[in-house]
Design an enzyme around this catalytic site. Structure first.
Site, PDB file in Angstrom:
ATOM      1  N   GLU A  74       0.870  -1.179   0.000  1.00 35.52           N
ATOM      2  CA  GLU A  74       0.000   0.000   0.000  1.00 35.52           C
ATOM      3  C   GLU A  74       0.901   1.221   0.000  1.00 35.52           C
ATOM      4  O   GLU A  74       1.550   1.525   1.001  1.00 35.52           O
ATOM      5  CB  GLU A  74      -0.917   0.021   1.236  1.00 35.52           C
ATOM      6  CG  GLU A  74      -1.767   1.293   1.294  1.00 35.52           C
ATOM      7  CD  GLU A  74      -2.593   1.429   2.574  1.00 35.52           C
ATOM      8  OE1 GLU A  74      -2.866   0.406   3.244  1.00 35.52           O
ATOM      9  OE2 GLU A  74      -2.935   2.580   2.921  1.00 35.52           O
ATOM     10  N   ARG A 123       0.841  10.168   0.472  1.00 34.55           N
ATOM     11  CA  ARG A 123       1.206  11.184   1.469  1.00 34.55           C
ATOM     12  C   ARG A 123       2.530  11.821   1.131  1.00 34.55           C
ATOM     13  O   ARG A 123       3.122  12.484   1.966  1.00 34.55           O
ATOM     14  CB  ARG A 123       1.342  10.530   2.854  1.00 34.55           C
ATOM     15  CG  ARG A 123       0.051  10.058   3.435  1.00 34.55           C
ATOM     16  CD  ARG A 123       0.288   9.553   4.854  1.00 34.55           C
ATOM     17  NE  ARG A 123      -0.523   8.404   5.112  1.00 34.55           N
ATOM     18  CZ  ARG A 123      -0.290   7.515   6.052  1.00 34.55           C
ATOM     19  NH1 ARG A 123       0.767   7.637   6.841  1.00 34.55           N
ATOM     20  NH2 ARG A 123      -1.091   6.497   6.221  1.00 34.55           N
ATOM     21  N   LYS A 182     -11.568  -1.728   5.854  1.00 31.36           N
ATOM     22  CA  LYS A 182     -10.418  -1.618   6.743  1.00 31.36           C
ATOM     23  C   LYS A 182     -10.984  -1.146   8.075  1.00 31.36           C
ATOM     24  O   LYS A 182     -11.853  -0.265   8.091  1.00 31.36           O
ATOM     25  CB  LYS A 182      -9.484  -0.602   6.101  1.00 31.36           C
ATOM     26  CG  LYS A 182      -8.508   0.084   6.967  1.00 31.36           C
ATOM     27  CD  LYS A 182      -7.482   0.773   6.069  1.00 31.36           C
ATOM     28  CE  LYS A 182      -7.236   2.191   6.523  1.00 31.36           C
ATOM     29  NZ  LYS A 182      -6.066   2.787   5.889  1.00 31.36           N
TER      30      LYS A 182
END
Ligand code: 3PG
Length: 210
Positions: A41, A45, A129
């Site tokens: 993943e 950011r 999630k």
């Protein structure tokens, strides 16, 4: 098996990474593969995130790539264009649900409450999630979700260490966990590929409940 199902079933731990320098992307993916982990993943950011996804998709095709920290429909589109096959979000929103359907993008939204779970189910989703897993109730919350939501499956993420991973992976409704300790920001910055491979080996040795 759906794309999301197959992504989440590949490894007990999905490494959550922040890549600051695109030149680290391929070596990082190869270090994870060497340790037996073929999912990643890449969080959106950092400035380099989308370019890193493209690099990995082009040069390490065995790696299944999710884009993380996807908070807008435009980011989901950009992640798909870059080569991500899954989008992972910290929360659930109507615009993201609509975008995932329009783009036919496998999407893993973060949820923390029963109400959000109901919204996910209404949207036809089967995987969420739990985020931030430890802070919102962790193992006890997932156990409590099992009875009212027997068909929902989770990838808890947030504050899960190597030591606590097994407690989560033993749960009936957990398919895998997400965690940053497999490839920490410091290790990536230091190009500590051997250390990341060792962590990946530890992660891939964890067992998901049969
Ligand atoms: C994150 O915010 O990057 C995820 O929650 C994973 O990080 P952690 O495993 O350090 O909580």
């Amino acid at each position: 098996m759906s794309m999301l199902d197959s992504f989440l079933s590949r490894a007990p731990v999905v490494p959550v990474v922040v890549i600051q320098d695109v030149r680290h992307a391929v070596a990082l993916a190869q270090a994870l593969l060497a340790g037996g982990i073929d999912v990643i993943e890449v969080t959106l950011r950092s400035e380099a995130a989308l370019a890193a996804i493209t690099k990995i998709a082009q040069e390490v095709p065995q790696m299944m790539i999710a884009a993380g920290t996807v908070t807008t429909a435009a980011q989901m589109q950009a992640a798909q264009d870059a080569g991500a096959i899954v989008a992972i979000s910290p929360g659930l929103s109507e615009p993201l649900l609509v975008a995932a359907k329009a783009l036919q993008m496998a999407w893993l939204p973060g949820i923390a409450t029963a109400s959000e779970l109901l919204t996910a189910m209404d949207g036809g989703l089967r995987f969420c999630k739990l985020f931030p897993a430890t802070a919102v109730g962790g193992v006890a919350l997932l156990q409590a979700f099992q009875r009212p939501f027997p068909n929902m499956r989770f990838c808890p993420t947030g504050g899960i260490s190597l030591a606590t991973a097994a407690d989560y992976l033993a749960l009936e409704n957990v398919v895998c966990i997400g965690a940053s300790w497999v490839a920490s920001a410091q290790q990536i910055e230091a190009a500590d590929w051997a250390g990341i491979t060792r962590n990946a080996q530890r992660a891939s040795a964890l067992r998901v409940r049969p």
